[in-house]
Design an enzyme around this catalytic site. Sequence first.
Site, PDB file in Angstrom:
ATOM      1  N   LEU A  65      -2.071   8.650   6.301  1.00  0.00           N
ATOM      2  CA  LEU A  65      -1.993   7.449   7.140  1.00  0.00           C
ATOM      3  C   LEU A  65      -2.261   6.199   6.311  1.00  0.00           C
ATOM      4  O   LEU A  65      -2.139   5.093   6.792  1.00  0.00           O
ATOM      5  CB  LEU A  65      -2.983   7.559   8.291  1.00  0.00           C
ATOM      6  CG  LEU A  65      -2.808   8.845   9.128  1.00  0.00           C
ATOM      7  CD1 LEU A  65      -3.881   8.931  10.196  1.00  0.00           C
ATOM      8  CD2 LEU A  65      -1.426   8.902   9.747  1.00  0.00           C
ATOM      9  N   ARG A  66      -2.666   6.397   5.065  1.00  0.00           N
ATOM     10  CA  ARG A  66      -2.816   5.313   4.074  1.00  0.00           C
ATOM     11  C   ARG A  66      -4.010   4.402   4.325  1.00  0.00           C
ATOM     12  O   ARG A  66      -4.151   3.384   3.636  1.00  0.00           O
ATOM     13  CB  ARG A  66      -1.528   4.487   3.967  1.00  0.00           C
ATOM     14  CG  ARG A  66      -0.348   5.278   3.411  1.00  0.00           C
ATOM     15  CD  ARG A  66      -0.694   5.995   2.132  1.00  0.00           C
ATOM     16  NE  ARG A  66       0.484   6.274   1.305  1.00  0.00           N
ATOM     17  CZ  ARG A  66       0.411   6.872   0.130  1.00  0.00           C
ATOM     18  NH1 ARG A  66      -0.758   7.246  -0.355  1.00  0.00           N
ATOM     19  NH2 ARG A  66       1.508   7.097  -0.577  1.00  0.00           N
ATOM     20  N   ASP A 122       4.012  16.757   5.141  1.00  0.00           N
ATOM     21  CA  ASP A 122       3.417  16.160   3.941  1.00  0.00           C
ATOM     22  C   ASP A 122       3.775  14.677   3.856  1.00  0.00           C
ATOM     23  O   ASP A 122       4.080  14.126   2.793  1.00  0.00           O
ATOM     24  CB  ASP A 122       3.865  16.896   2.670  1.00  0.00           C
ATOM     25  CG  ASP A 122       2.854  16.721   1.543  1.00  0.00           C
ATOM     26  OD1 ASP A 122       1.702  16.382   1.841  1.00  0.00           O
ATOM     27  OD2 ASP A 122       3.226  16.919   0.377  1.00  0.00           O
TER      28      ASP A 122
END
Lengths: 180, 323, 424
Positions: free
Chosen positions: C64-65, C306
């Site tokens: 999700l950064r 991924d």
Amino acid sequence: MPTEGPHGRMPEGLPDAERALAALADKMRGAVAVDAKLIGIYSGGAWLAERLAALLPGEHPVGFIDVSFYRDDYGQKGLRAKVETTTLPFEVEGSRIVLIDDVLYTGRSVRAAINELFDYGRPERIELAVLVDRGGRELPIEATYVGARVAVGRELSVVLNRAGDRFELSVEPTTSAPRA
Amino acid sequence: MLSKGPNPQLNAGGELQHLLTLEGMPAAIIERILDTAVPFVSIAERDVKKVPLLRGKTVFNLFFENSTRTRTTFEIAAKRLSADVININVGVSSTSKGETLLDTIDNLVAMNADMFVVRHGQSGAPHLIAQHLSARQRSHIHVINAGDGRHAHPTQGLLDLFTIRHYKHEFSRLSVAIVGDVLHSRVARSLIHGLTTMGVPEIRAIGPHTLLPTAVEKMGVRVFHDMKTGLAGCDVIVMLRLQTERMKGSLLPSAGEFFKHYGLTADKLALAKPDAIVMHPGPMNRGVEIDSAVADGKHSVILPQVTFGIAVRMAVMSILAGG
Amino acid sequence: MKIEINNGRLIDPRDGIDKKTSLFIAAGKVAAIGSAPPTWHANRVIDAAGMVVCPGLIDISARLREPGFEYKATLESELQAAIAGGVTSLACPPDTDPPLDEPGLVEMLKHRARSLNLAHVYPIGALTAGLKGETITEMGELTDAGCIAFSHADAPLADTQVLLRAMQYAATFGYRVWLRPQDAHLSRGGVAHDGEVGMRLGLPAIPACAETIALGTIFALARVTGSAVHLARLSTHEGVACVRDAKRAGLAVTCDVAINHLHLCDADIGWFDAHCRLVPPLRGVPDRNALRAGLADGTIDVLCSDHTPVDDDGKQLPFAEAEPGATGLELLLPLTLKWAREDRVPLASALARVTADPARVLGVDAGHLAVGAPADICIFDPDQRWAVLPGALKSQGKNTPFLGLELQGKVRYTLVGGQIVHEG
């Protein structure tokens, strides 16, 4: 009326190449310096230079020049598919030179050839001999010796062909290939 | 599997737009480049070694990896074609200030570049630049790959082909041995593609397992691990450069042991055909890849390779710039 | 809120349901299947004719950064992508910046996710501090904060002694350990499969034995420690064979494969397509075929996206320098369906790999539709075709090898906790 020749349409009045060659040799005989060097422009002019060297009295060294690297239409048409090697087996510096081409038209090939020659040295004099002058000049260039004159429309190109050891002239529709 | 586009070095009409690799390049285009290089060899023998073809064009030599030798040959080639040449050693300029590769390209495009000669440490960098130019509608700018990572060095491959043709006159009966560090060599990859396309029936790769890629046979080469069998009856021997940092470590124990097994000496050369030629892309490591007696001997065509290299690069540039 | 879903093909792989029937939802849970509960009055009726109604997808690897890489993507953009892709639960790896190695970071992430009220987020904690492979993390505190497992993401963990101790410690408390089987030394500097394509392109290679050697080490340590291990991202046919043998020998391991490796191989790199710069690298056709067969026969338990959103700057670089990863949350469903169609895997079995099986690996009550289960539901049109274009993706990352291609299968409704969170 145009007639069909072996190499395409032959308009009436297209001269016989062998007769034009004989006429050209007649004009050059005695007029060309005894030590003049003959330089034929690839490919028609190169064939012509070899024939003229045999027809003219004395020993005239022969060279060949490919002007592809000096053409002014490179930017539009790119490099020719087949580029020959310029071969000048003599000094250009101080020489008397006769440039030889088959057909004189716009004058652009001759301009390119003169430019290339000067990258080999400074000749004493350059003359120009052509088998056929078809007019239509785009540069202030004139031939010293002319075999024949002919009037052909812009849509046609005059082409020199070799059939065995004989020359023939024919016309072809003008393509996008670089013009003489 | 996805369907990938054709090689971006050819335009829709199948003509050369960029020179990125010899892989998949039609034989007719290779032949045209080699043929065009012939008159350029004679230009170099004149007093005035210049023709006006690229007058007014600007060529950027964009070297992200140092190579004085290669940069110089491209510079000479472009100058002999009358182009304006600007050398940019990017390794020590913009990227160290944080500018990306494509930022650098955009800046040079804004300076009206006509051609980029690109050397980069990463495989695929010239492809990336070519794709970027076409995405920006700048397809009239040509890219020449002057060596990218381990991937390709197409002008070196072409000059090698030119040299082989010059001395052997044709390709269809030759046996060519490539010796040394094939794994890291873009020179070897480009040469193998070129030789295959030109119909060379026997291409051999000679080296220890550590310096040969696992799938090298898939490129159409026969693998040998010793010089005795590998060089037997060869017409052409191409010695690859061994980078200093690879001479000692986990790939090889020492330069000396490499020379003992794979260095080209007069005895090993004697196994090849009597008229075999010896080539090397330079710069040579004397006493590592090649013995001085061989490098300077009568079979060596290493210096003519350099001369031909300039003519071949002139041919490539003039064919590309003529569009 | 009471919702009634009629005329759809209801598939619940866990409970073996695959029939055309109605589903009734109330108070955030499945209230009934088939006939309505007593005194039923729906607030909303969905006509699912021609559609499949299945448990919401569970993606066990979606980056999700946040925190640290908000310029690539944000929790909000990626959770929107999740629900647009029918994903109602996801696990996120710890390779954020800083990595998820402190309880506060995990609590913040859980809190942010809860306040957005979209998909459920299950953080995976870092196995070692800073993912540096030296000091093990406070796994107890991290579990209390919400971590459901511990992993090293794609960071190399070269020190086998640290790995042994981390697994011993995790086993003490029954924590799950997720590991990427890749030998740190053999993969050093590599970016492509050790095969013909990588050789031609001159890309530094990672041999298949980098995976099998790591698997051998992990299996040995799992036997010694009794640790529950999940293997993340198999890539080679040799690796699939190792896992099959280990499972036959009774080792309690699970494993997954990513959507790109299920469909692509090294030849898809073409002329250095940086979208195909992935970790692990795309391998050969035999590898891809073995991964597909392994997923079908259950050797591989889970299919995941991924998901790794990367910005253009990260991809517009020479192949080896490009940032690895591909966006995937919105492609998980269509690529599951594509695999099922191509390999003639029954739809229910294929969907199990993205619903019930990942729920089992995560150890959460999700991925099924029994009465009383949380109403996390995906309703999709299995026939609708759509083009993977940047504008069609909610994810901030537009980076995928499938960009420009047409896929089949589009999510029409996503429900999380009985609420309709996505309608497409």
